[in-house]
Design a protein around this motif. Structure first.
Motif, PDB file in Angstrom:
ATOM      1  N   THR A 110       0.815  -1.219   0.000  1.00 46.83           N
ATOM      2  CA  THR A 110       0.000   0.000   0.000  1.00 46.83           C
ATOM      3  C   THR A 110       0.851   1.273   0.000  1.00 46.83           C
ATOM      4  N   LYS A 111       2.085   1.171   0.454  1.00 46.85           N
ATOM      5  CA  LYS A 111       2.917   2.393   0.536  1.00 46.85           C
ATOM      6  C   LYS A 111       3.644   2.685  -0.774  1.00 46.85           C
ATOM      7  N   ILE A 112       3.576   1.769  -1.709  1.00 44.39           N
ATOM      8  CA  ILE A 112       4.239   2.040  -2.993  1.00 44.39           C
ATOM      9  C   ILE A 112       3.293   2.874  -3.862  1.00 44.39           C
ATOM     10  N   THR A 113       3.813   3.981  -4.344  1.00 46.91           N
ATOM     11  CA  THR A 113       2.943   4.932  -5.050  1.00 46.91           C
ATOM     12  C   THR A 113       2.728   4.523  -6.499  1.00 46.91           C
ATOM     13  N   ASN A 114       1.675   5.100  -7.081  1.00 52.80           N
ATOM     14  CA  ASN A 114       1.399   4.845  -8.503  1.00 52.80           C
ATOM     15  C   ASN A 114       2.541   5.339  -9.368  1.00 52.80           C
ATOM     16  N   VAL A 115       3.184   6.421  -8.927  1.00 52.94           N
ATOM     17  CA  VAL A 115       4.310   6.973  -9.700  1.00 52.94           C
ATOM     18  C   VAL A 115       5.429   5.938  -9.798  1.00 52.94           C
ATOM     19  N   THR A 116       5.689   5.260  -8.678  1.00 59.06           N
ATOM     20  CA  THR A 116       6.751   4.237  -8.696  1.00 59.06           C
ATOM     21  C   THR A 116       6.368   3.081  -9.616  1.00 59.06           C
ATOM     22  N   PHE A 117       5.118   2.628  -9.517  1.00 60.80           N
ATOM     23  CA  PHE A 117       4.686   1.546 -10.410  1.00 60.80           C
ATOM     24  C   PHE A 117       4.876   1.969 -11.872  1.00 60.80           C
ATOM     25  N   LYS A 118       4.551   3.240 -12.136  1.00 61.50           N
ATOM     26  CA  LYS A 118       4.663   3.724 -13.511  1.00 61.50           C
ATOM     27  C   LYS A 118       6.129   3.801 -13.942  1.00 61.50           C
ATOM     28  N   LYS A 119       6.972   4.295 -13.020  1.00 58.38           N
ATOM     29  CA  LYS A 119       8.398   4.455 -13.346  1.00 58.38           C
ATOM     30  C   LYS A 119       9.001   3.117 -13.811  1.00 58.38           C
ATOM     31  N   ALA A 153      10.457  -0.577  -3.628  1.00 55.34           N
ATOM     32  CA  ALA A 153      10.540  -0.013  -2.276  1.00 55.34           C
ATOM     33  C   ALA A 153      11.838   0.779  -2.094  1.00 55.34           C
ATOM     34  N   VAL A 154      12.959   0.206  -2.500  1.00 54.95           N
ATOM     35  CA  VAL A 154      14.252   0.886  -2.312  1.00 54.95           C
ATOM     36  C   VAL A 154      14.304   2.154  -3.147  1.00 54.95           C
ATOM     37  N   SER A 155      13.907   2.034  -4.395  1.00 53.39           N
ATOM     38  CA  SER A 155      13.985   3.190  -5.288  1.00 53.39           C
ATOM     39  C   SER A 155      13.115   4.338  -4.760  1.00 53.39           C
ATOM     40  N   GLN A 156      11.891   4.000  -4.366  1.00 50.39           N
ATOM     41  CA  GLN A 156      10.966   5.055  -3.898  1.00 50.39           C
ATOM     42  C   GLN A 156      11.452   5.717  -2.624  1.00 50.39           C
ATOM     43  N   SER A 157      11.947   4.924  -1.691  1.00 49.20           N
ATOM     44  CA  SER A 157      12.237   5.553  -0.410  1.00 49.20           C
ATOM     45  C   SER A 157      13.680   6.031  -0.257  1.00 49.20           C
ATOM     46  N   ARG A 168      13.066  -7.658   4.642  1.00 46.89           N
ATOM     47  CA  ARG A 168      13.340  -7.327   3.239  1.00 46.89           C
ATOM     48  C   ARG A 168      12.786  -5.931   2.933  1.00 46.89           C
ATOM     49  N   PRO A 169      13.295  -5.265   1.895  1.00 44.17           N
ATOM     50  CA  PRO A 169      12.959  -3.851   1.682  1.00 44.17           C
ATOM     51  C   PRO A 169      11.466  -3.547   1.615  1.00 44.17           C
ATOM     52  N   ALA A 170      10.678  -4.382   0.870  1.00 43.79           N
ATOM     53  CA  ALA A 170       9.251  -4.060   0.736  1.00 43.79           C
ATOM     54  C   ALA A 170       8.557  -4.105   2.100  1.00 43.79           C
ATOM     55  N   GLU A 171       9.001  -5.035   2.933  1.00 41.51           N
ATOM     56  CA  GLU A 171       8.388  -5.148   4.259  1.00 41.51           C
ATOM     57  C   GLU A 171       8.815  -3.972   5.137  1.00 41.51           C
ATOM     58  N   ARG A 204       6.378  -1.310   6.930  1.00 39.96           N
ATOM     59  CA  ARG A 204       6.398  -1.031   8.379  1.00 39.96           C
ATOM     60  C   ARG A 204       6.738   0.416   8.695  1.00 39.96           C
ATOM     61  N   GLY A 205       7.024   1.179   7.655  1.00 38.92           N
ATOM     62  CA  GLY A 205       7.358   2.586   7.858  1.00 38.92           C
ATOM     63  C   GLY A 205       8.777   2.811   8.345  1.00 38.92           C
ATOM     64  N   GLN A 206       9.666   1.853   8.083  1.00 38.55           N
ATOM     65  CA  GLN A 206      11.058   2.020   8.534  1.00 38.55           C
ATOM     66  C   GLN A 206      11.842   2.915   7.575  1.00 38.55           C
ATOM     67  N   ASN A 207      12.974   3.382   8.059  1.00 34.18           N
ATOM     68  CA  ASN A 207      13.831   4.234   7.247  1.00 34.18           C
ATOM     69  C   ASN A 207      14.827   3.348   6.476  1.00 34.18           C
ATOM     70  N   LEU A 208      14.572   3.186   5.168  1.00 32.05           N
ATOM     71  CA  LEU A 208      15.398   2.271   4.373  1.00 32.05           C
ATOM     72  C   LEU A 208      16.818   2.806   4.169  1.00 32.05           C
ATOM     73  N   THR A 209      16.924   4.134   4.087  1.00 32.82           N
ATOM     74  CA  THR A 209      18.250   4.722   3.904  1.00 32.82           C
ATOM     75  C   THR A 209      19.137   4.357   5.093  1.00 32.82           C
ATOM     76  N   ARG A 210      18.545   4.436   6.289  1.00 31.92           N
ATOM     77  CA  ARG A 210      19.340   4.138   7.482  1.00 31.92           C
ATOM     78  C   ARG A 210      19.753   2.661   7.501  1.00 31.92           C
ATOM     79  N   ILE A 211      18.857   1.799   7.061  1.00 32.86           N
ATOM     80  CA  ILE A 211      19.199   0.369   7.031  1.00 32.86           C
ATOM     81  C   ILE A 211      20.367   0.128   6.067  1.00 32.86           C
ATOM     82  N   ILE A 212      20.301   0.780   4.923  1.00 31.51           N
ATOM     83  CA  ILE A 212      21.391   0.594   3.936  1.00 31.51           C
ATOM     84  C   ILE A 212      22.704   1.158   4.487  1.00 31.51           C
ATOM     85  N   GLN A 213      22.586   2.288   5.162  1.00 32.63           N
ATOM     86  CA  GLN A 213      23.812   2.872   5.759  1.00 32.63           C
ATOM     87  C   GLN A 213      24.416   1.952   6.821  1.00 32.63           C
TER      88      GLN A 213
END
Ligand SMILES: Nc1ncnc2c1ncn2[C@@H]1O[C@H](COP(=O)(O)OP(=O)(O)OP(=O)(O)O)[C@@H](O)[C@H]1O
Length: 742
Positions: free
Chosen positions: A220-229, A309-313, A379-382, A386-395
């Motif tokens: 649900t958190k993935i936007t239509n813009v991302t699907f389109k991209k 998920a990664v690309s969007q966030s 995993r990233p989509a999850e 959950r509303g986590q900060n993906l950038t921080r996880i990657i860092q």
């Protein structure tokens, strides 16, 4: 090789001197395609079509030194046979230097100017030919011509001899595909077009439909813009998300992946996926076309939704491996070569973590960082859901490169991971042998299992089913069957897979064969006595190419004859066992080694000390399994499986097996009570093995085994009721419940 040599020599005898001379001078047309060599020797005496498998180029170059007219296929998956000769990066570099070919030393490939382009194309970017440092396999990214190391050597020699600056890809001979293969490919392309044109872009869906789809897939958190991209669409007939594969010289549509979702048993969602073309030919790095040219960093994920998920966030470039965490095909490496930093975030479990460590070796560990799975690092989509900060996880990812000396501080997180996820650390569970799960807990990477049993007791048949069970759950498997040929072995496995006598229902053969073909299963083409070094080289090569997790060697005695006969037999066997031990540890690959027992008195049960040779085999092994044949008057020929060593947690035990002749499978006895006997540690056990858990070891249990969970990777092979009656052999094929039918 021998096949070709024999052929050539046999026909050479029938040729006259003049004709033989022509053969030496190679004054005859030789058409070389990916599959066949068509050879016409003067005046139509000698038209031949030889399967390339038996006719490696290294040999051909000996006979036809410079006039090879070769065909390559552009833009296709390369099928690499096991190497006849091991090539190293040093060999490749020194050969290129000897031909004055400049090259850059990359992470997993050497980059050189393409032999299929005029040098005037100039500049640094003209280094568009990628040569795999491990195999020598090459790919020209500008023309998409690819081939083996021997192919490239021949190209360079032809260029040198004829003084050419390049070879034209237009001169290449036609496709080597058989008419059936061409037809199949055309059918697949038609299917791809049909699905793609029949699917709807997200922008054309109503708001309600979009919401429904997002809820169904829990994105649900993935936007239509991302699907389109990323060009994701919905295929309404099967309610599947469609992920396109654009590739080739003009970025045309080459395939699609369809993803379906249904509610999982334990909450959450279970995904099933299907690809067109089939997974063996599906080589899409989803997300790559969306990457900007200057990007120096990429996040490598195991799933298309994770890319979104990664690309969007994070805004970072992300790509998905076509087969998730189960494989990183070397043919994809050139496409990842341009990234200076690769963060592997393949999933949120131990399996993904193990895979990321193995893949980072292929990618060049110095540029890789790994996201360590954990409760707060799913995993990233999850993580996005959950509303986590993906950038921080990657860092927070950790470097993949090994240090020679580490402190506990550096191991701390690894140890925590082992303690926190004991189920997964224990390995892949068997679905057909729950009793084995109880004793061994699972099948783990990097272990050595020694398996023995009386002659003709069914060792091959049993191991075949045991390995098949794992393979059906996504364990990439390589068989080294030196005793029985691969056709017979595959027949046994297919019978076990379909659980019926296919001889009686040949009309179902294609159905089962199609499903069986999807398994990650490979066979070594050796038969009879083999040299241990050749076998190990082949295994190493297969681990690199196919990410093999399990090798079965049937059996060790077939390597003994080729070794140094001046040494005594036990010393030779010890050397071979030591080599397999080293391989399994260094390659993170489980090796199951079948060893014949010593000659025992007929009425005595086998024990660990009955394994042929010195104690080395059982000392080196992590697990020792014995197929016991009880020669009792009351129940003659009854089999049981005994685990006499289990280094993982020390539990040992024995359970009975009933053989079902129609399906060649083993299960618990249908009649009578099915008991699992845990036995105390045998006296002859080695010291490495921790003691069997007291109390537990004496306990007898009749508790029904828990139903082992199947993973989403389960290709949907026929689940087996361990206690159930044998299947009606004449019945219709069972719905394998696999990927969605389109
Ligand atoms: N439990 C069993 N009862 C009866 N027949 C069996 C049983 N298990 C296997 N078989 C049959 O016995 C034959 C030999 O089996 P298999 O080749 O697996 O034995 P093996 O122990 O590997 O033999 P070898 O000692 O020659 O390597 C096969 O035809 C197989 O179908």
């Amino acid at each position: 090789m021998s096949c070709w040599r024999t052929l050539l020599h046999r026909h050479a005898h029938t040729l006259t001197g003049a004709q033989s001379f022509q053969l030496q001078r190679t004054d005859f047309p030789l058409t070389v395609s990916r599959k066949y060599f068509s050879l016409t020797v003067s005046r139509k005496y000698f038209p031949l079509t030889v399967s390339r498998k038996y006719f490696p180029l290294t040999v051909s170059r000996k006979y036809f030194p410079l006039t090879v007219c070769r065909s390559y296929k552009s833009d296709t998956k390369s099928t690499v046979d096991f190497p006849m000769k091991h090539v190293t990066v040093t060999d490749i570099k020194s050969y290129l230097r000897s031909k004055e070919v400049p090259f850059h030393d990359g992470y997993s490939c050497l980059q050189a100017p393409s032999v299929f382009l005029e040098p005037s194309a100039g500049g640094k970017d003209s280094y568009s030919m990628f040569i795999d440092k491990t195999t020598g396999q090459f790919l020209c990214k500008d023309t998409l011509v690819e081939g083996s190391w021997e192919d490239l050597q021949d190209c360079l020699e032809v260029m040198e001899k004829e003084g050419r600056s390049c070879l034209s890809s237009h001169l290449l001979l036609g496709s080597a595909d058989s008419p059936e293969e061409q037809e199949q490919r055309a059918r697949e392309l038609g299917e791809v077009q049909r699905i793609w044109s029949g699917s709807v872009p997200f922008s054309d869906l109503s708001d309600d439909e979009v919401q429904l789809v997002k809820t169904m897939f829990q994105v649900t958190k993935i936007t239509n813009v991302t699907f389109k991209k990323f060009g994701v669409r919905l295929f309404k007939p099967t309610r599947s998300l469609v992920f396109p594969w654009f590739g080739g010289l003009s970025s045309e549509l080459k395939g699609v992946k369809l993803l379906s979702a249904r509610p999982g048993e334990t909450g959450g969602v279970e995904y099933t996926e299907a690809t067109v073309p089939k997974s063996a030919s599906y080589f899409n790095l989803f997300g790559l076309p969306a990457a900007g040219r200057p990007d120096a960093e990429v996040v490598l994920t195991g799933h298309e939704l994770d890319v979104l998920a990664v690309s969007q966030s994070t805004g970072l470039t992300a790509v998905a491996l076509p087969r998730g965490d189960s494989r990183l095909p070397p043919s994809l490496l050139p496409y990842l070569e341009r990234f200076k930093r690769v963060t592997l975030w393949l999933g949120g479990d131990v399996r993904a973590w193990e895979a990321s460590r193995v893949f980072s070796r292929k990618l060049g560990p110095r540029r890789c960082r790994l996201v360590r799975p954990g409760e707060d690092r799913p995993r990233p989509a999850e993580a996005l859901a959950r509303g986590q900060n993906l950038t921080r996880i990657i860092q927070g990812s950790v470097p993949a490169a090994h240090k020679s000396i580490v402190s506990f501080g550096q191991l701390r997180a690894d140890v925590y991971g082992e303690l926190a996820d004991t189920e997964q650390v224990a390995g892949v569970k068997w679905t057909r042998f729950p009793e084995l799960n109880r004793i061994l807990k699972g099948h783990r990477k990097g272990e050595l299992t020694v398996f023995t049993g009386p002659t003709g007791s069914g060792k091959t048949t049993f191991i075949s089913e045991m390995a098949l069970d794992l393979c059906m759950q996504g364990v990439n498997t390589l068989w080294g069957s030196f005793e029985i040929n691969n056709v017979r072995l595959a027949k046994i496995m297919l019978t076990q897979f379909s659980m019926q006598r296919l001889e009686d229902s040949l009309e179902h053969y294609d159905y089962w064969a199609d499903l069986f073909e999807e398994l990650p299963l490979h066979f070594m083409t050796f038969h009879g006595q083999q040299n241990i070094k050749t076998v190990l080289d082949t295994m190493q090569h297969a681990v690199y190419l196919y990410d093999i997790n399990h090798v079965i060697i049937d059996n060790l005695q077939f390597m003994m004859g080729q070794e140094n006969l001046s040494l005594d037999k036990f010393a030779v066997q010890d050397h071979i066992v030591g080599a397999f031990r080293k391989f399994s540890t260094s390659s993170s690959c489980h090796v199951t080694l079948i060893i014949h027992p010593r000659k025992e008195e007929d009425d005595r049960q086998l024990q660990t000390a009955s394994i042929f040779g010195s104690a080395k085999a059982s000392q080196e092994a992590d697990n020792v399994l014995i197929l016991q044949e009880k020669k009792l008057v009351t129940c003659p020929g009854r089999r049981s499986l005994q685990v006499t060593k289990n280094r993982f947690d020390g539990d040992v035990g024995e359970f009975p097996l009933e053989f079902l002749k129609t399906s060649l499978t083993f299960g618990p006895p249908v009649k009578g009570k099915h008991t699992l006997r845990k036995v105390p540690k045998p006296e002859d056990e080695d010291e490495d093995n921790p003691p069997a858990k007291k109390g537990k070891a004496e306990k007898k249990t009749t508790k029904a085994p828990k139903n082992p969970k199947t993973t989403p990777r389960d290709p949907g092979g026929p689940p087996r009721d361990p206690g159930g009656p044998p299947r009606d052999p004449g019945g219709p094929p069972r719905d394998p419940g696999g990927p969605p039918r389109i």
